[in-house]
Enzyme design. Structure first.
Site, PDB file in Angstrom:
ATOM      1  N   GLN A 191       0.801  -1.216   0.000  1.00 55.15           N
ATOM      2  CA  GLN A 191       0.000   0.000   0.000  1.00 55.15           C
ATOM      3  C   GLN A 191       0.839   1.274   0.000  1.00 55.15           C
ATOM      4  OE1 GLN A 191      -2.651  -1.740   3.289  1.00 55.15           O
ATOM      5  NE2 GLN A 191      -4.089  -0.553   2.078  1.00 55.15           N
ATOM      6  N   GLU A 232      -5.094 -10.154   9.058  1.00 52.93           N
ATOM      7  CA  GLU A 232      -6.461 -10.421   8.591  1.00 52.93           C
ATOM      8  C   GLU A 232      -6.557 -11.583   7.608  1.00 52.93           C
ATOM      9  OE1 GLU A 232      -8.488  -6.959   7.178  1.00 52.93           O
ATOM     10  OE2 GLU A 232      -8.148  -5.851   9.016  1.00 52.93           O
TER      11      GLU A 232
HETATM   12  C1  FCB Z   1      -7.691  -3.533   6.706  1.00 50.06           C
HETATM   13  C2  FCB Z   1      -6.377  -3.879   6.033  1.00 50.06           C
HETATM   14  C3  FCB Z   1      -5.553  -2.674   5.667  1.00 50.06           C
HETATM   15  C4  FCB Z   1      -6.423  -1.572   5.109  1.00 50.06           C
HETATM   16  C5  FCB Z   1      -7.537  -1.248   6.066  1.00 50.06           C
HETATM   17  C6  FCB Z   1      -8.431  -0.113   5.620  1.00 50.06           C
HETATM   18  O1  FCB Z   1      -8.612  -4.538   6.467  1.00 50.06           O
HETATM   19  O2  FCB Z   1      -5.611  -4.698   6.878  1.00 50.06           O
HETATM   20  O3  FCB Z   1      -4.560  -3.067   4.771  1.00 50.06           O
HETATM   21  O4  FCB Z   1      -6.905  -1.951   3.874  1.00 50.06           O
HETATM   22  O5  FCB Z   1      -8.341  -2.401   6.226  1.00 50.06           O
END
Ligand code: FCB
Length: 444
Positions: free
Chosen positions: A52, A187
């Site tokens: 990112q 996640e």
């Molecule tokens: C989470 C992700 C992160 C970003 C935020 C907004 O799910 O881990 O990379 O995308 O959301």
């Protein structure tokens, strides 16, 4: 109806069309003079992910075109500008930074030695963070893999497990004197869900439920093995701490008595919350972690099978008509944080870090309210006994928000992507966050 196993805690069952903790204005902490002090040594941080922010990366996202037509090829160019980004962190007064180390930069084949030039760059980044009194938390997997892992089937393929564990072992031996906070997987639920069920992330498969389960099961095994290695080889200046970052989203039916919407909510809760939590932390696996990372943003409510959130395309007017308070992604639900923290605390008896929370919006006043509301609930949960050790705001910078490209503005620091020089500027929320971090207190 799909069973969710043991009855859910009351906190995850509640569904109310109104109360989400946002409608009643929280006491305005800056106006009524209330001061909420956080525990001594609390980590106040920000978070990012390599794909990112870094740019110049070679993984499955390199050739991915986001909904706004953009790509991650340059992103925030933090690959070259990490020293400047650390200066911005110092301006924010944060004492911690959660960021990823990109596997595809460090190994060119399974079991290969680490690329020493790339390692040296990360070492320099870590040294600069430490010199600035910023404690690093390193994420080992954040939605991306080396191309040779993807070519062999990614995490659906069992041999990915030993390849990852080998990489982790080498990295931990190299960095143990600089890093003690390790986040193995970010996640896994979002990664496996979007890549194999909903089609939003590469390889953009849809409704491959078997593959979803395989990815989670393999990652959970890799977490257990990597954690063992981190604890065996990772003892540097401090004892290592290790955990995953679990995204927790509440799924509710908009109308309590709508059976189909209740079913949709239960299926999502079962697949993305319960199944994943059990895989990583259930039974003996609980002992693989020394902490739980919680990414908490809010909730999704279903109405006639539709997920009523901006991220799924629900329009702003429609959401307003329903009385939902949302950022540009999800419904805000600060009250939920007050439910999930005690639940995790009771169930696992492990320290917790809020590894992500943030809001995407061009409205900085909205983001300020959001932050104060969530931090107020967080403070209350700590007072009630939740052992929360830190909070990482998502995100340090406006950045490449996966399938949405650069359209979602989560940064404390703004980045002007229309200017090739990618200039950074402090946003109003950055100033507010700095106050909180520097005083370890909410309110004056
Ligand atoms: C989470 C992700 C992160 C970003 C935020 C907004 O799910 O881990 O990379 O995308 O959301």
């Amino acid at each position: 109806m799909l069973s969710t196993g043991k009855p859910l805690p009351a906190s995850t069952r509640e569904s109310s069309p109104v109360a989400n903790g946002f409608e009643k204005p929280m006491p305005s902490l800056t106006q009524n003079g209330t001061r909420l002090k956080f525990p001594a040594g609390f980590l106040w941080g920000t978070a990012t992910a390599p794909t990112q922010v870094e740019g110049h990366i070679h993984n499955e996202w390199t050739d991915f075109t986001a909904q706004d037509g953009s790509s991650c090829r340059v992103a925030c160019d933090s690959y070259h500008r990490y020293a400047e980004d650390i200066e911005w962190m110092s301006k924010l007064s944060v004492n911690s930074y959660r960021f990823g180390i990109e596997w595809s930069r460090l190994q060119s084949a399974p079991f290969a030695p680490l690329n020493q030039n790339e390692l040296a760059r990360y070492v320099d980044q870590l040294d600069r963070l430490i010199a600035a009194d910023i404690t690093p938390m390193v994420v080992l997997h954040h939605f991306s893999n080396p191309p040779w892992i993807n070519a062999a089937g990614g995490w659906t393929n069992a041999p990915t497990i030993p390849a990852f564990v080998d990489y982790v072992g080498k990295l931990v031996s190299a960095l143990k004197d600089r890093v003690y906070l390790w986040n193995t997987f970010n996640e896994p639920d979002t990664y496996a869900g979007l890549a194999y069920v909903l089609g939003g992330f590469p390889p953009q498969r849809k409704w491959k439920l078997g593959q979803f389960r395989r990815v989670i099961t393999h990652m959970a095994r890799a977490h257990e093995q990597a954690s063992r290695i981190i604890r065996e080889r990772g003892h540097g200046r401090r004892k290592p701490e290790v955990g995953i970052a679990k995204n927790w989203t509440f799924f509710h039916a908009y109308k309590k008595f709508s059976p189909w919407d209740r079913l949709s909510a239960s299926l999502c809760h079962y697949s993305f919350n319960k199944f994943v939590l059990d895989a990583f932390l259930g039974g003996g696996r609980r002992n693989a972690s020394t902490f739980i990372g919680l990414n908490y943003y809010g909730r999704v409510r279903f109405h006639h099978f539709n997920a009523m959130i901006p991220a799924s395309g629900a329009s702003e007017t429609r959401l307003k008509d329903f009385g939902f308070v949302c950022d540009d992604m999800l419904e805000r639900y600060p009250k939920g944080l007050g439910k999930i923290l005690p639940y995790l605390q009771r169930k696992f008896r492990l320290p917790i870090y809020i590894t992500e929370h943030g809001a995407a919006s061009a409205d900085e006043k909205f983001r300020e309210r959001d932050l104060l509301n969530y931090l107020t609930v967080l403070h209350g949960a700590i007072e009630q006994g939740a052992d929360v050790r830190g909070f990482f705001y998502w995100s340090l910078l406006d950045n490449f928000e996966w399938q949405f490209g650069y359209s979602k503005k989560f940064g404390l620091i703004g980045v002007d992507f229309s200017d090739a020089a990618l200039p950074r500027t402090m946003k109003p929320l950055g100033e507010i966050y700095r106050e909180v971090c520097s005083r370890n207190t909410l309110g004056h």
